[in-house]
Design a protein around this motif. Sequence first.
Motif, short mmCIF file in Angstrom:
data_model
loop_
_atom_site.label_atom_id
_atom_site.label_comp_id
_atom_site.label_asym_id
_atom_site.label_seq_id
_atom_site.Cartn_x
_atom_site.Cartn_y
_atom_site.Cartn_z
N LYS A 271 1.51 7.35 4.33
CA LYS A 271 1.32 5.90 4.12
C LYS A 271 0.95 5.60 2.67
O LYS A 271 1.42 4.62 2.09
N ASP A 272 0.09 6.43 2.09
CA ASP A 272 -0.31 6.21 0.69
C ASP A 272 0.92 6.23 -0.23
O ASP A 272 1.03 5.41 -1.15
N ALA A 273 1.83 7.18 0.02
CA ALA A 273 3.03 7.27 -0.83
C ALA A 273 3.85 5.99 -0.71
O ALA A 273 4.26 5.40 -1.72
N VAL A 274 4.06 5.55 0.53
CA VAL A 274 4.83 4.32 0.74
C VAL A 274 4.10 3.12 0.11
O VAL A 274 4.71 2.27 -0.54
N ASP A 275 2.78 3.08 0.28
CA ASP A 275 2.00 1.95 -0.24
C ASP A 275 2.05 1.86 -1.76
O ASP A 275 2.05 0.76 -2.34
N ILE A 276 2.08 3.00 -2.42
CA ILE A 276 2.14 2.99 -3.90
C ILE A 276 3.44 2.30 -4.35
O ILE A 276 3.45 1.48 -5.26
N PHE A 277 4.53 2.64 -3.66
CA PHE A 277 5.81 1.99 -4.00
C PHE A 277 5.78 0.50 -3.65
O PHE A 277 6.26 -0.34 -4.42
N ILE A 278 5.18 0.17 -2.49
CA ILE A 278 5.12 -1.24 -2.09
C ILE A 278 4.33 -2.04 -3.13
O ILE A 278 4.76 -3.12 -3.57
N ASP A 279 3.19 -1.50 -3.55
CA ASP A 279 2.37 -2.21 -4.54
C ASP A 279 3.13 -2.41 -5.85
O ASP A 279 2.99 -3.43 -6.52
N ARG A 280 3.92 -1.42 -6.20
CA ARG A 280 4.66 -1.51 -7.47
C ARG A 280 5.78 -2.56 -7.41
O ARG A 280 6.01 -3.27 -8.38
N TYR A 281 6.46 -2.66 -6.27
CA TYR A 281 7.68 -3.48 -6.23
C TYR A 281 7.50 -4.85 -5.59
O TYR A 281 8.41 -5.67 -5.66
N ARG A 282 6.32 -5.13 -5.00
CA ARG A 282 6.23 -6.37 -4.21
C ARG A 282 6.38 -7.63 -5.06
O ARG A 282 6.89 -8.63 -4.55
N PRO B 121 14.84 3.14 -15.74
CA PRO B 121 13.62 3.92 -15.57
C PRO B 121 13.56 4.57 -14.19
O PRO B 121 14.11 4.04 -13.23
N VAL B 122 12.93 5.72 -14.13
CA VAL B 122 12.69 6.41 -12.86
C VAL B 122 11.18 6.52 -12.69
O VAL B 122 10.50 7.07 -13.56
N TYR B 123 10.70 5.99 -11.58
CA TYR B 123 9.26 6.02 -11.29
C TYR B 123 9.00 7.18 -10.34
O TYR B 123 9.59 7.24 -9.25
N ILE B 124 8.13 8.10 -10.76
CA ILE B 124 7.93 9.35 -10.02
C ILE B 124 6.45 9.50 -9.67
O ILE B 124 5.58 9.29 -10.53
N LEU B 125 6.17 9.87 -8.42
CA LEU B 125 4.76 9.99 -8.02
C LEU B 125 4.14 11.30 -8.48
O LEU B 125 3.04 11.30 -9.04
#
Length: 185
Positions: free
Chosen positions: A47-58, A176-180
């Motif tokens: 969930k944290d991984a998905v949430d990081i992307f959600i926060d970035r793109y919302r 750009p490529v956003y990488i965790l």
Amino acid sequence: MFASGEDERDPRLQAISAAIRVVPHFPKPGIMFQDITTLLLHPKAFKDAVDIFIDRYRDMKISVVAGIEARGFIFGPSIALAIGAKFVPLRKPRKLPGRVISEEYVLEYGTDCLEMDVEAVQPGERAVVIDDLVATGGTLCAAIKLLERVGAEVVECACLIGLPELKGECKLNGKPVYILVEPRQ
Ligand SMILES: O=P(O)(O)OC[C@H]1O[C@H](OP(=O)(O)OP(=O)(O)O)[C@H](O)[C@@H]1O
Ligand SMILES: Nc1ncnc2[nH]cnc12
């Protein structure tokens, strides 16, 4: 760019990295396979991984989340639903029933191909491409080309893991490529 470069103290990234299994010599000798299926067994890290992307793109006015078969399908739909975007599957050949466009790309041995339904995305839409991992970048480049051929604007690509093959460039076709996380050895 690496998410870890933005905030070294984000404890979520360490747990995400630790949950990804590294399998030496799979699927062939010399490959250190980064296995995200073990991340899926850890609901908090997943969930944290998905949430990081959600926060970035919302707040980026994204209307298309394009996921790459197969592992981009694991992360993409949750992100799309959370930010109010559509999910568009980019599939391997002969899987989509409608009218498709195709892009071939080069793998270590031979070639592969991605296809997209031509009616899934409209000109001017803003898209993010999601996958689990970027190695040479060939797969993401094919995805960018498909979206641009129908007139979409690819804002960014996003992956959980970036292999060193990227050589720190972190750009594909100027995107750009956003990488965790970086791979563990
Ligand atoms: O940056 P690249 O060098 O193009 O490699 C990255 C791609 O390789 C893996 O998929 P794979 O081609 O193994 O397909 P699969 O997910 O269907 O197994 C991975 O999930 C990426 O899609
Ligand atoms: N080392 C790796 N681990 C997982 N998926 C990959 N795709 C390309 N290289 C990979």
